[in-house]
Design a protein around this motif. Structure first.
Motif, PDB file in Angstrom:
ATOM      1  N   VAL A  95      -4.951  -2.039   6.430  1.00 29.92           N
ATOM      2  CA  VAL A  95      -4.115  -1.279   5.529  1.00 29.92           C
ATOM      3  C   VAL A  95      -4.846  -0.015   5.121  1.00 29.92           C
ATOM      4  O   VAL A  95      -6.017  -0.063   4.748  1.00 29.92           O
ATOM      5  N   ASN A 123       2.497  -1.263  10.210  1.00 27.57           N
ATOM      6  CA  ASN A 123       3.068  -2.556  10.593  1.00 27.57           C
ATOM      7  C   ASN A 123       3.085  -3.473   9.382  1.00 27.57           C
ATOM      8  O   ASN A 123       2.527  -4.568   9.387  1.00 27.57           O
ATOM      9  N   ALA A 124       3.746  -2.986   8.324  1.00 22.93           N
ATOM     10  CA  ALA A 124       3.709  -3.695   7.051  1.00 22.93           C
ATOM     11  C   ALA A 124       4.994  -3.481   6.257  1.00 22.93           C
ATOM     12  O   ALA A 124       5.703  -2.497   6.441  1.00 22.93           O
ATOM     13  N   THR A 175       1.223  -4.333  -0.735  1.00 27.14           N
ATOM     14  CA  THR A 175       1.555  -4.837   0.590  1.00 27.14           C
ATOM     15  C   THR A 175       2.094  -6.248   0.450  1.00 27.14           C
ATOM     16  O   THR A 175       1.421  -7.131  -0.066  1.00 27.14           O
ATOM     17  N   SER A 181       1.740  -8.059   6.232  1.00 27.20           N
ATOM     18  CA  SER A 181       1.094  -7.262   7.272  1.00 27.20           C
ATOM     19  C   SER A 181       0.177  -8.201   8.046  1.00 27.20           C
ATOM     20  O   SER A 181       0.127  -9.403   7.760  1.00 27.20           O
TER      21      SER A 181
END
Length: 168
Positions: free
Chosen positions: A1, A34-35, A48, A51
């Motif tokens: 992240v 990709n989260a 988040t 992910s």
């Protein structure tokens, strides 16, 4: 992240879709991270939700659409090779499970799923650029049916459809 230098909150890299949870929090699907990122619209605080580092299950590889299902779970369409279908994300744990793809459910395979929406009865509708149409997905068993494409329905043909919304 990716995080900002002043805090440990995720920075958005390539936001591709947004949905609103029942508590009015925003969910942003970020393709470069990709989260799934949750944003408090009052404070701007970002967290988040799911992910590769948050939650378990198949990782996002090509996420492109997000919707909140009636049970509060999150549906994400993903065209990545390991998923190529629809994932369900548990917002409390970030865990990801496949709702529908070539191995889960029956019917026409999702090829390039992009946008996703939830119909009033809880079924999902997915725009698929690979079939140039719309596919309905039953979230309980993953079964898929064509709603509209070049061979189903009449009117102008789809050419690279991208987004979908459901009218109440």
């Amino acid at each position: 992240v990716i995080s900002s230098s002043s805090s440990n909150r995720p920075c958005l890299g390539e936001p591709v879709a947004i949905a609103v949870q029942s508590d009015a929090n925003l969910l942003v699907l970020d393709a470069s991270l990709n989260a799934v990122i949750q944003i408090n619209p009052q404070t701007g605080a970002r967290e988040t939700i799911s992910s590769a580092d948050t939650g378990s299950g198949p990782n996002f590889q090509g996420p492109s659409g997000i919707a909140v299902m009636s049970n509060g779970q999150i549906a994400v369409s993903d065209a990545g090779m390991s998923v190529k279908g629809v994932l369900q994300v548990d917002p409390s744990s970030g865990d990801r499970t496949i709702i529908s793809n070539a191995n889960v459910g029956s019917g026409p395979e999702l090829q390039v799923p992009s946008s996703i929406a939830v119909e009033s009865e809880g079924t999902l509708v997915v725009v698929d650029d690979g079939v140039n149409g719309i596919i309905r997905v039953d979230p309980t068993n993953g079964n898929r049916t064509i709603v509209s494409d070049d061979n189903t329905g009449n009117g102008p043909s789809f050419k690279s459809p991208l987004n979908i919304a459901v009218d109440t």
